[in-house]
Enzyme design. Structure first.
Site, short mmCIF file in Angstrom:
data_model
loop_
_atom_site.label_atom_id
_atom_site.label_comp_id
_atom_site.label_asym_id
_atom_site.label_seq_id
_atom_site.Cartn_x
_atom_site.Cartn_y
_atom_site.Cartn_z
N GLY A 57 -45.83 20.88 98.35
CA GLY A 57 -45.41 21.52 96.61
C GLY A 57 -44.75 20.53 95.81
O GLY A 57 -44.66 21.28 94.66
N ALA A 92 -42.86 22.40 99.85
CA ALA A 92 -42.80 23.21 100.58
C ALA A 92 -41.08 23.82 101.54
O ALA A 92 -41.39 22.45 102.64
CB ALA A 92 -43.17 25.11 100.53
N GLU A 105 -47.72 19.00 94.24
CA GLU A 105 -48.23 20.18 93.19
C GLU A 105 -47.16 20.49 91.60
O GLU A 105 -47.61 21.24 91.57
CB GLU A 105 -48.49 21.70 94.32
N GLU A 131 -49.68 17.94 104.20
CA GLU A 131 -49.86 19.21 104.92
C GLU A 131 -50.77 19.38 105.98
O GLU A 131 -50.53 20.27 107.40
CB GLU A 131 -50.51 20.31 103.40
N1 CO8 Z 1 -38.82 21.54 104.15
C1 CO8 Z 1 -38.13 21.59 104.28
N2 CO8 Z 1 -36.74 20.92 104.31
C2 CO8 Z 1 -36.96 19.11 104.09
C3 CO8 Z 1 -37.82 19.48 104.11
C4 CO8 Z 1 -39.10 20.03 103.97
N3 CO8 Z 1 -40.16 20.12 103.15
N4 CO8 Z 1 -38.41 18.13 103.68
C5 CO8 Z 1 -37.06 17.11 104.01
N5 CO8 Z 1 -36.04 18.35 105.19
C6 CO8 Z 1 -35.05 17.67 105.07
C7 CO8 Z 1 -35.24 17.90 106.52
O1 CO8 Z 1 -35.51 19.06 107.41
C8 CO8 Z 1 -33.82 17.13 107.03
O2 CO8 Z 1 -32.58 18.46 107.03
P1 CO8 Z 1 -31.29 17.82 108.08
O3 CO8 Z 1 -30.84 16.91 107.44
O4 CO8 Z 1 -31.01 19.12 108.27
O5 CO8 Z 1 -32.44 17.59 109.09
C9 CO8 Z 1 -33.05 16.24 105.40
O6 CO8 Z 1 -34.24 16.62 104.34
C10 CO8 Z 1 -33.69 14.96 105.14
O7 CO8 Z 1 -34.96 14.76 105.54
P2 CO8 Z 1 -35.33 13.55 106.85
O8 CO8 Z 1 -34.27 13.62 107.28
O9 CO8 Z 1 -37.21 13.85 107.42
O10 CO8 Z 1 -35.49 12.28 105.54
P3 CO8 Z 1 -36.23 11.21 106.28
O11 CO8 Z 1 -36.62 10.64 105.06
O12 CO8 Z 1 -36.40 10.84 107.22
O13 CO8 Z 1 -37.91 11.11 105.45
C11 CO8 Z 1 -39.60 12.34 104.69
C12 CO8 Z 1 -37.74 11.54 104.44
C13 CO8 Z 1 -40.67 11.78 104.71
C14 CO8 Z 1 -39.73 13.25 102.61
C15 CO8 Z 1 -39.42 13.89 105.38
O14 CO8 Z 1 -38.48 14.50 105.03
C16 CO8 Z 1 -40.99 14.74 105.31
O15 CO8 Z 1 -42.20 14.18 106.45
N6 CO8 Z 1 -40.11 15.77 104.58
C17 CO8 Z 1 -41.52 16.76 104.90
C18 CO8 Z 1 -42.36 16.89 104.09
C19 CO8 Z 1 -43.33 17.19 104.05
O16 CO8 Z 1 -44.02 17.79 105.03
N7 CO8 Z 1 -43.84 17.83 102.57
C20 CO8 Z 1 -44.91 19.10 102.80
C21 CO8 Z 1 -44.46 20.74 102.62
S1 CO8 Z 1 -45.47 21.77 103.07
C22 CO8 Z 1 -45.96 22.19 101.49
O17 CO8 Z 1 -45.70 21.90 101.31
C23 CO8 Z 1 -46.84 23.34 101.64
C24 CO8 Z 1 -47.30 23.42 100.24
C25 CO8 Z 1 -47.86 24.97 99.60
C26 CO8 Z 1 -47.21 26.27 100.88
C27 CO8 Z 1 -48.14 27.52 100.80
C28 CO8 Z 1 -47.32 28.71 100.82
C29 CO8 Z 1 -47.69 29.01 102.24
#
Ligand code: CO8
Length: 260
Positions: A111, A66, A114, A134
């Site tokens: 997400g 998400a 999921e 998460e």
């Molecule tokens: N949301 C928003 N932006 C994201 C997300 C995300 N989940 N994942 C990556 N991005 C963005 C980064 O912010 C970055 O943006 P920018 O270039 O503008 O800085 C761009 O994508 C590229 O990402 P990275 O630079 O971080 O790329 P890396 O190769 O260094 O890392 C990863 C890749 C490991 C995938 C890293 O991006 C990461 O850890 N992302 C987050 C993963 C995460 O925590 N996902 C879970 C999110 S919470 C969730 O899904 C809950 C679901 C249920 C919701 C319920 C509602 C209340």
């Protein structure tokens, strides 16, 4: 169908849907979830579409979760509403009459994992990474992760993934039953299309009832599930596909199913 963060194409009974926000690693915000909802709602009534493939744009991510930026300022009410929207969309996908194949081409986190789990079959590229991170953000899975992961890989493994927030690679995901097959990245989509076309070539009454029997039967005790399976088995015999399938076998020729 025209969308801002989804690509849609359909040919020969197979629709391919691509979550298309590569700059945010295809993270799901409200608009993207609503587009998915609208697209799948259209697909469920479209008899021409027999199988759906769901994938992510770019080479890095299926869906990295998400959208964290969009969620950051949520209060409890907004978070619950967002979770409910996710559930509505993912339930729609899970209950779609047509089978849905996830072609997981990179990160499937939070997400994204999921979303893949709401699909019927998961094919993963060797570069795919799965996880429910998460806990690293101070929250829990909110789009069905606690229920679907536990059902797919068992309670202990689901707890390990959800409580540690650690990622696993495609091989480990395959070992624990989270994905059906692991493929070289260059062959992932091609393999998904091949599988989709194979399913599309079968009698669609049987395909749909087979999916329904498994999904609903798993929620029942064994006796009720057996009675339910017998009902659906009986329903197959009201179809032209059953008559054609069995006649074709006995006449030693290929079956020409019409989906009714
Ligand atoms: N949301 C928003 N932006 C994201 C997300 C995300 N989940 N994942 C990556 N991005 C963005 C980064 O912010 C970055 O943006 P920018 O270039 O503008 O800085 C761009 O994508 C590229 O990402 P990275 O630079 O971080 O790329 P890396 O190769 O260094 O890392 C990863 C890749 C490991 C995938 C890293 O991006 C990461 O850890 N992302 C987050 C993963 C995460 O925590 N996902 C879970 C999110 S919470 C969730 O899904 C809950 C679901 C249920 C919701 C319920 C509602 C209340």
């Amino acid at each position: 169908m025209e969308f801002r963060s989804l690509l849609f194409e359909a040919s020969e009974g197979v629709a391919t849907l691509t979550v298309n926000r590569p700059k945010a690693l295809n993270a799901l915000n409200e608009a993207t979830l609503k587009e998915l909802q609208c697209c799948f709602a259209g697909i469920q009534d479209n008899q021409e579409i027999k199988v759906v493939i769901l994938t992510g744009a770019g080479e890095k991510a299926f869906v990295a979760g998400a959208d964290i930026a969009a969620m950051q300022a949520f209060d409890a009410l907004a978070a619950r509403e967002f979770a409910r929207l996710g559930h509505a969309v993912f339930n729609l996908i899970e209950n779609l009459p047509q089978p849905v194949i996830a072609a997981v081409n990179g990160f499937a986190l939070g997400g994204g994992c999921e979303l893949a789990m709401a699909c019927d079959i998961r094919l993963a590229g060797e570069n795919a990474r799965f996880g429910q991170p998460e806990v690293n953000l101070g929250v829990i899975p909110g789009f069905g992760g606690t229920l679907r992961l536990a059902r797919l890989v068992g309670k202990g493994r689901a707890k390990e993934l959800i409580l540690t927030g650690e990622m696993i690679d495609a091989r480990e995901a395959h070992r624990i039953g989270l994905v059906n097959q692991v493929l070289p990245p260059g062959e992932l989509l091609e393999s998904a299309v091949k599988m989709a076309k194979k399913i599309a070539s079968k009698g669609q009454v049987a395909v749909r009832l087979g999916k329904e029997a498994i999904d609903n039967g798993l929620e029942m005790d064994q006796d009720r599930a057996a009675r339910y399976e017998a009902e659906l088995f009986g329903l197959c015999f009201a179809s032209a596909d059953q008559k054609e399938g069995m006649a074709a076998f006995l006449e030693k020729r290929a079956a020409h199913f019409r989906g009714r």
